[in-house]
Design a protein around this motif. Structure first.
Motif, mmCIF file in Angstrom:
data_model
loop_
_atom_site.group_PDB
_atom_site.id
_atom_site.type_symbol
_atom_site.label_atom_id
_atom_site.label_comp_id
_atom_site.label_asym_id
_atom_site.label_seq_id
_atom_site.Cartn_x
_atom_site.Cartn_y
_atom_site.Cartn_z
ATOM 1 N N THR A 1 0.829 -1.207 0.000
ATOM 2 C CA THR A 1 0.000 0.000 0.000
ATOM 3 C C THR A 1 0.861 1.254 0.000
ATOM 4 N N ILE A 2 1.919 1.254 0.823
ATOM 5 C CA ILE A 2 2.831 2.402 0.872
ATOM 6 C C ILE A 2 3.514 2.582 -0.477
ATOM 7 N N GLU A 3 3.946 1.484 -1.101
ATOM 8 C CA GLU A 3 4.581 1.574 -2.423
ATOM 9 C C GLU A 3 3.621 2.181 -3.442
ATOM 10 N N ALA A 4 2.367 1.707 -3.422
ATOM 11 C CA ALA A 4 1.376 2.220 -4.367
ATOM 12 C C ALA A 4 1.104 3.700 -4.112
ATOM 13 N N LEU A 5 0.986 4.074 -2.845
ATOM 14 C CA LEU A 5 0.744 5.480 -2.504
ATOM 15 C C LEU A 5 1.890 6.365 -2.974
ATOM 16 N N ASP A 6 3.114 5.912 -2.721
ATOM 17 C CA ASP A 6 4.283 6.701 -3.107
ATOM 18 C C ASP A 6 4.307 6.900 -4.620
ATOM 19 N N GLU A 7 3.990 5.853 -5.367
ATOM 20 C CA GLU A 7 3.991 5.970 -6.832
ATOM 21 C C GLU A 7 2.890 6.910 -7.317
ATOM 22 N N ARG B 1 1.244 12.320 -9.256
ATOM 23 C CA ARG B 1 0.517 13.585 -9.102
ATOM 24 C C ARG B 1 1.467 14.775 -9.165
ATOM 25 N N SER B 2 2.623 14.671 -8.497
ATOM 26 C CA SER B 2 3.598 15.764 -8.525
ATOM 27 C C SER B 2 4.076 16.032 -9.947
ATOM 28 N N SER B 3 4.315 14.969 -10.711
ATOM 29 C CA SER B 3 4.742 15.135 -12.108
ATOM 30 C C SER B 3 3.660 15.799 -12.935
ATOM 31 N N ALA B 4 2.393 15.413 -12.690
ATOM 32 C CA ALA B 4 1.278 16.010 -13.443
ATOM 33 C C ALA B 4 1.130 17.490 -13.106
ATOM 34 N N VAL B 5 1.320 17.841 -11.833
ATOM 35 C CA VAL B 5 1.242 19.255 -11.439
ATOM 36 C C VAL B 5 2.355 20.057 -12.116
ATOM 37 N N HIS C 1 -6.865 14.259 -14.876
ATOM 38 C CA HIS C 1 -5.907 13.233 -14.434
ATOM 39 C C HIS C 1 -5.521 13.450 -12.970
ATOM 40 N N ILE C 2 -5.260 14.688 -12.581
ATOM 41 C CA ILE C 2 -4.878 14.994 -11.200
ATOM 42 C C ILE C 2 -6.021 14.661 -10.243
ATOM 43 N N ARG C 3 -7.254 15.015 -10.620
ATOM 44 C CA ARG C 3 -8.403 14.707 -9.754
ATOM 45 C C ARG C 3 -8.566 13.205 -9.565
ATOM 46 N N ARG C 4 -8.356 12.439 -10.623
ATOM 47 C CA ARG C 4 -8.489 10.976 -10.514
ATOM 48 C C ARG C 4 -7.377 10.395 -9.632
ATOM 49 N N LEU C 5 -6.155 10.933 -9.770
ATOM 50 C CA LEU C 5 -5.059 10.484 -8.915
ATOM 51 C C LEU C 5 -5.351 10.797 -7.447
ATOM 52 N N GLU C 6 -5.853 12.006 -7.187
ATOM 53 C CA GLU C 6 -6.159 12.399 -5.809
ATOM 54 C C GLU C 6 -7.248 11.523 -5.212
ATOM 55 N N ALA C 7 -8.240 11.171 -6.017
ATOM 56 C CA ALA C 7 -9.319 10.298 -5.529
ATOM 57 C C ALA C 7 -8.780 8.914 -5.174
ATOM 58 N N GLU C 8 -7.877 8.391 -5.999
ATOM 59 C CA GLU C 8 -7.298 7.071 -5.727
ATOM 60 C C GLU C 8 -6.395 7.117 -4.500
ATOM 61 N N ILE C 9 -5.649 8.200 -4.344
ATOM 62 C CA ILE C 9 -4.801 8.356 -3.148
ATOM 63 C C ILE C 9 -5.662 8.355 -1.886
#
Length: 321
Positions: free
Chosen positions: A129-135, A140-144, A176-184
């Motif tokens: 879970t931590i690995e997935a969160l970090d990725e 998200r940082s790259s998309a921003v 894309h950022i909104r979808r990443l934030e929702a998954e996080i």
């Protein structure tokens, strides 16, 4: 094998593994045995079989983005302890040993020797879970960053067609950022321990949701180390640079540099909204410290505070004046 050193079968063995995307180059010390396996499920099983009849004191790998993670996880699952080292530290060790050439077999041998000479501590792999969160957080940082670059380009564009294309790309990135934030948020909510850690960090004035998420996912050791160790891990421990009568400036270096960015943003907020850290920052400025030195000290204070609160499993409360 030519050049192989025969030792007692019960002697401890140090294993150096040079990792790349496709292959693992392995060196056993002190036997001198070398072999390679694929960096995939079949190769990991073969590696485990080759090591199963040995007394493995330590396996040493370099941190190589995500390419070492699965091999680390498979070895740890069968009780083989693995140390993960910074590639720069491994190269400096090799050069100190006189190994100026750099090839995968040489690197594997140097890692094995490094494990024996320096007594490197083993680390457990982070949870999936931590690995997935970090990725996800890094994505998200790259998309921003991409959105900022395209926005800046759009501000200087004149052609209507280009303006429309850049606007379309910005809308796509926003989605894309909104979808990443929702998954996080979904992953954090599904794990009570991670959610509790994030809530403790968020309770500290200065930490917003994004910065708290980055620290939670990128620093799984939070609450397990003392203040000096956690500061060194992130690269916020001042390093001396003295020689003879000269006393050089202390500087920070090394560590997990990507975590210093959220801590910097949290520190800027903390000196405005966290009364304790605002007073601490003011005292440093009154002593003549530069802004850079003072804000770095606040970053370190924030990190040590978060580490202490997580270790005690309690939220931040203001100190009575």
């Amino acid at each position: 094998m030519q050049g192989k050193v025969h030792t007692d079968a019960m002697s401890p063995v140090y294993v150096g593994i040079d990792v790349c995307k496709a292959r693992l180059d392995v060196y056993l010390h002190p036997t001198g045995e070398r072999f390679s396996v694929a960096n995939d499920a079949g190769g990991w099983r073969r590696l485990r079989r080759r090591l199963s009849g040995l007394i493995v004191e330590r396996v040493v790998m370099e941190a190589t983005s995500k390419y070492h993670r699965q091999a680390h996880r498979h070895l740890d699952a069968v009780g083989i302890r693995v140390a993960i080292v910074n590639p720069l530290r491994a190269r400096l060790f090799a050069e100190a040993c006189g190994a100026l050439a750099k090839t995968d077999p040489i690197d594997a041998r140097m890692l094995a020797l490094m494990g024996m000479q320096l007594g490197l501590a083993a680390v457990s792999p982070p949870s999936k879970t931590i690995e997935a969160l970090d990725e996800l957080i890094r994505a998200r940082s790259s998309a921003v960053d991409e959105r900022v670059a395209i926005t800046n380009r759009r501000q200087v564009a004149d052609i209507p067609f280009l303006l429309a294309e850049l606007a379309r790309r910005i809308r796509t990135i926003d989605t894309h950022i909104r979808r990443l934030e929702a998954e996080i948020e979904r992953l954090i909510a599904a794990n009570p321990a991670i959610a509790a850690t994030r809530a403790i960090i968020r309770s500290i004035p200065g930490f917003g949701p994004v910065n708290a998420n980055m620290l939670t996912a990128g620093l799984d050791e939070l609450g397990q180390l003392d203040g000096k160790q956690i500061a060194a891990l992130v690269g916020l421990a001042p390093v001396a640079c003295d020689s003879g009568p000269r006393q050089g400036h202390r500087r920070i270096r090394g560590g997990r540099a990507h975590l210093r960015r959220p801590l910097y943003m949290a520190a800027l907020s903390a000196i405005r909204f966290n009364p304790d850290l605002r007073r601490f920052h003011q005292r440093l400025k009154e002593k003549g410290k530069t802004h850079k030195v003072a804000i770095t000290a606040v970053m370190r204070k924030l990190l040590v505070l978060a580490n202490s609160l997580v270790a005690q499993n309690r939220h931040w409360t203001p100190v009575a004046p």
